[in-house]
Design an enzyme around this catalytic site. Structure first.
Site, PDB file in Angstrom:
ATOM      1  N   ASP A 219       0.864  -1.184   0.000  1.00  0.00           N
ATOM      2  CA  ASP A 219       0.000   0.000   0.000  1.00  0.00           C
ATOM      3  C   ASP A 219       0.904   1.239   0.000  1.00  0.00           C
ATOM      4  O   ASP A 219       2.115   1.116   0.125  1.00  0.00           O
ATOM      5  CB  ASP A 219      -0.937   0.007   1.207  1.00  0.00           C
TER       6      ASP A 219
ATOM      7  N   ASP B 289       1.831   5.227   1.331  1.00  0.00           N
ATOM      8  CA  ASP B 289       1.698   6.306   2.298  1.00  0.00           C
ATOM      9  C   ASP B 289       2.268   7.558   1.643  1.00  0.00           C
ATOM     10  O   ASP B 289       3.289   7.507   0.968  1.00  0.00           O
ATOM     11  CB  ASP B 289       2.516   5.997   3.560  1.00  0.00           C
TER      12      ASP B 289
ATOM     13  N   ASP C 279      10.342   5.768  12.083  1.00  0.00           N
ATOM     14  CA  ASP C 279      10.917   4.735  12.944  1.00  0.00           C
ATOM     15  C   ASP C 279      12.326   4.288  12.543  1.00  0.00           C
ATOM     16  O   ASP C 279      13.266   4.356  13.332  1.00  0.00           O
ATOM     17  CB  ASP C 279       9.963   3.543  13.092  1.00  0.00           C
TER      18      ASP C 279
HETATM   19  P1  ATP Z   1       4.203  -1.759   5.183  1.00  0.00           P
HETATM   20  O1  ATP Z   1       4.902  -2.136   3.951  1.00  0.00           O
HETATM   21  O2  ATP Z   1       3.933  -2.926   6.040  1.00  0.00           O
HETATM   22  O3  ATP Z   1       2.998  -0.875   4.998  1.00  0.00           O
HETATM   23  P2  ATP Z   1       5.365   0.615   6.231  1.00  0.00           P
HETATM   24  O4  ATP Z   1       6.785   0.936   6.536  1.00  0.00           O
HETATM   25  O5  ATP Z   1       4.733   1.376   5.135  1.00  0.00           O
HETATM   26  O6  ATP Z   1       5.278  -0.934   6.002  1.00  0.00           O
HETATM   27  P3  ATP Z   1       3.255   1.636   7.859  1.00  0.00           P
HETATM   28  O7  ATP Z   1       2.731   1.084   9.141  1.00  0.00           O
HETATM   29  O8  ATP Z   1       2.380   1.666   6.677  1.00  0.00           O
HETATM   30  O9  ATP Z   1       4.564   0.795   7.558  1.00  0.00           O
HETATM   31  O10 ATP Z   1       3.809   3.072   8.180  1.00  0.00           O
HETATM   32  C1  ATP Z   1       4.200   3.984   7.162  1.00  0.00           C
HETATM   33  C2  ATP Z   1       5.416   4.777   7.589  1.00  0.00           C
HETATM   34  O11 ATP Z   1       5.080   5.573   8.732  1.00  0.00           O
HETATM   35  C3  ATP Z   1       6.597   3.929   8.040  1.00  0.00           C
HETATM   36  O12 ATP Z   1       7.397   3.541   6.965  1.00  0.00           O
HETATM   37  C4  ATP Z   1       7.308   4.872   8.972  1.00  0.00           C
HETATM   38  O13 ATP Z   1       8.071   5.814   8.259  1.00  0.00           O
HETATM   39  C5  ATP Z   1       6.181   5.615   9.640  1.00  0.00           C
HETATM   40  N1  ATP Z   1       5.760   4.941  10.876  1.00  0.00           N
HETATM   41  C6  ATP Z   1       4.780   4.023  11.018  1.00  0.00           C
HETATM   42  N2  ATP Z   1       4.657   3.618  12.270  1.00  0.00           N
HETATM   43  C7  ATP Z   1       5.573   4.292  12.977  1.00  0.00           C
HETATM   44  C8  ATP Z   1       5.939   4.338  14.346  1.00  0.00           C
HETATM   45  N3  ATP Z   1       5.339   3.562  15.234  1.00  0.00           N
HETATM   46  N4  ATP Z   1       6.917   5.180  14.710  1.00  0.00           N
HETATM   47  C9  ATP Z   1       7.527   5.975  13.801  1.00  0.00           C
HETATM   48  N5  ATP Z   1       7.244   5.973  12.517  1.00  0.00           N
HETATM   49  C10 ATP Z   1       6.280   5.150  12.087  1.00  0.00           C
HETATM   50 MG    MG Z   2       2.644   1.272   4.542  1.00  0.00          MG
END
Ligand code: ATP
Ligand code: MG
Length: 459
Positions: A72, A74, A148
């Site tokens: 997905d 962001d 993160d």
């Molecule tokens: P996925 O591929 O599983 O969606 P993702 O890295 O995109 O992994 P998300 O949970 O969609 O994870 O979060 C999007 C972004 O927001 C992360 O890549 C990170 O930069 C930031 N983020 C999400 N959760 C946190 C957190 N708990 N603390 C700090 N930054 C976060």
């Molecule tokens: Mg994501």
């Protein structure tokens, strides 16, 4: 006010301010804007045309750089949530702790967040330092700093097709490292879920968790207990559906993160039969994800907790409870214990209970019962569950094979393979007919009480 100001100045004074990004042009990283999903591209374009900055961030950029298909998208922007909402007709504001906007194009949803400032003393925190609200908006640089891990802090600008790297994320990716941004101790205290995320990203990318990032995890693992159960469920589900669930669960265990999370995960993984069953279920899930097939969270959670249900049922049976009653009580007890920590939504627990409760019915291979079971709505899930039980050695492989034949053959063939009731197995009670007519498929479930029960045949 003054205190806050001083703290802020001190904080800025003690650590260097956010760095300017390294800009990596498209000819170096090769990601063209066409590689983005339609919705992600249109979301960034819409914001850009309205005069705002808009970048694809997080997992999508990481995955594209790794040559993986993003799950997905962001998007990060300097537009405030209400402003984003105004740009897109099909969008909605969500979140309390963290306000976001979901922008919809067709059946795709893009999550748009406004640049945030890093957590710290200005944020509301609980007694362990966990950030309770996180809605202090900030600059693009600050937004990168509050993310993160370095590999999640890369910003892709669809307009120029360049990647902005604020936290040395590309270097860490080259070194195959998951590295937390900032002080690991503080970052995990602010949000203990980051410990689970470190494991998830390591399992997904095959990278190692960098030493400083890893060091405090064991000591801080218990903070996971303070995370709201609904949030834990979301993160656990992401981990289980990451396509690398087996590796991630093993790693959770290595890091000491499984205790109290799925409370009995440690117990389950330590029972030889349970471990085999869970491993097979996770392998199967990973395979389905890699083939882009759907995965049922209810089925998956049912497998994770099955041996806990079994041992609960066995204990109750040993105390004289009847098999089906023991199974039902154990199911409720296990779910009550679990949902205290990790909020499995009711729509899933209902299906989990159906999958568990129908297992004894697969042991009945005489009379009309197998026909009724085959016609029931949960037959397939229950059967798949039985196959796993057989593969793990918990029940006879022959039982699962029998059901395979029973499904594949026609009505006459089915009648031919029915098993004569064994001595000791009570004849099915004649159902008192209701005036309204014949018994339905579900009506026959009363037969469960006659079953030997699942708990007797295990461990
Ligand atoms: P996925 O591929 O599983 O969606 P993702 O890295 O995109 O992994 P998300 O949970 O969609 O994870 O979060 C999007 C972004 O927001 C992360 O890549 C990170 O930069 C930031 N983020 C999400 N959760 C946190 C957190 N708990 N603390 C700090 N930054 C976060
Ligand atoms: Mg994501």
């Amino acid at each position: 006010m003054i205190k806050k100001f001083i703290r802020r100045v001190l904080r800025l004074g003690s650590t260097p301010g956010p760095a300017a990004p390294v800009v990596i042009p498209v000819k170096k990283h090769g990601i063209r804007r066409e590689a983005l999903s339609n919705a992600a591209r249109r979301t960034c374009d819409g914001l850009h045309q309205a005069g705002f900055q808009a970048y694809v961030v997080g997992g999508a950029v990481r995955d594209l750089l790794l040559g993986l298909k993003p799950k997905d998208y962001d998007v990060a922007t300097d537009a405030h949530p209400e402003q984003v909402h105004r740009v897109f007709r099909r969008s909605r504001l969500i979140g309390r702790r963290f306000k976001l906007v979901h922008v919809m194009f067709g059946d795709e949803t893009v999550e748009v967040s406004t640049f945030r400032a890093p957590g710290g003393s200005e944020h509301a925190v609980d007694e362990h330092g966990r950030v309770l609200r996180d809605n202090v908006f900030g600059t693009r640089e600050e937004d990168a700093e509050r993310r993160d891990f370095t590999l999640n802090a890369l910003y892709y600008d669809p307009h120029t097709e360049s990647v902005l790297d604020f936290q040395n994320g590309l270097a860490d990716m080259r070194k195959k490292l998951v590295r937390i941004i900032g002080n690991p101790n503080e970052r995990y205290r602010e949000d203990p879920v980051r410990m689970l995320r470190a494991v998830r990203f390591a399992a997904k990318t095959g990278f190692a968790i960098e030493a400083r990032t890893k060091a405090p995890i064991r000591a801080l693992a218990e903070l996971i207990g303070n995370v709201p159960p609904a949030r834990l469920f979301d993160e656990m589900l992401k981990l289980l559906l990451s396509g690398h669930a087996r590796e991630a669960i093993q790693q959770l265990r290595r890091e000491g993160l499984h205790h109290g999370l799925l409370p009995m995960l440690d117990v389950i993984l330590e029972q030889p039969m349970g471990e085999r069953f869970v491993s097979l279920a996770l392998e199967q899930t990973d395979l389905r994800v890699s083939q882009e097939k759907s995965v049922s969270p209810a089925f998956l959670f049912a497998t994770l907790l099955w041996h806990e249900v079994l041992s609960g049922a066995k204990t109750l049976q040993d105390k004289g409870e009847r098999p089906m009653a023991a199974l039902n009580i154990a199911m409720d007890e296990v779910l009550a214990r679990q949902t205290d920590k990790i909020a499995i939504p009711r729509r899933y627990t209902a299906v989990m209970k159906e999958i568990w409760a129908c297992q004894p019915r697969y042991e009945q291979r005489s009379g009309r019962r197998p026909f009724a079971l085959l016609a029931s709505e949960r037959f397939r899930a229950g059967y798949d569950f039985l196959v796993l039980r057989a593969a793990s050695g918990e029940v006879d492989a022959e039982l699962a094979q029998w059901w395979e034949r029973f499904q594949e053959t026609d009505e006459d063939g089915r009648a031919a393979i029915l098993v004569a009731p064994t001595t000791g197995e009570r004849k099915p009670r004649r159902r008192r007919r209701r005036k309204s007519g014949a018994a339905t498929a579900e009506g026959s479930s009363g037969a469960n009480e006659d079953a030997g029960g699942v708990a007797g045949g295990t461990q």
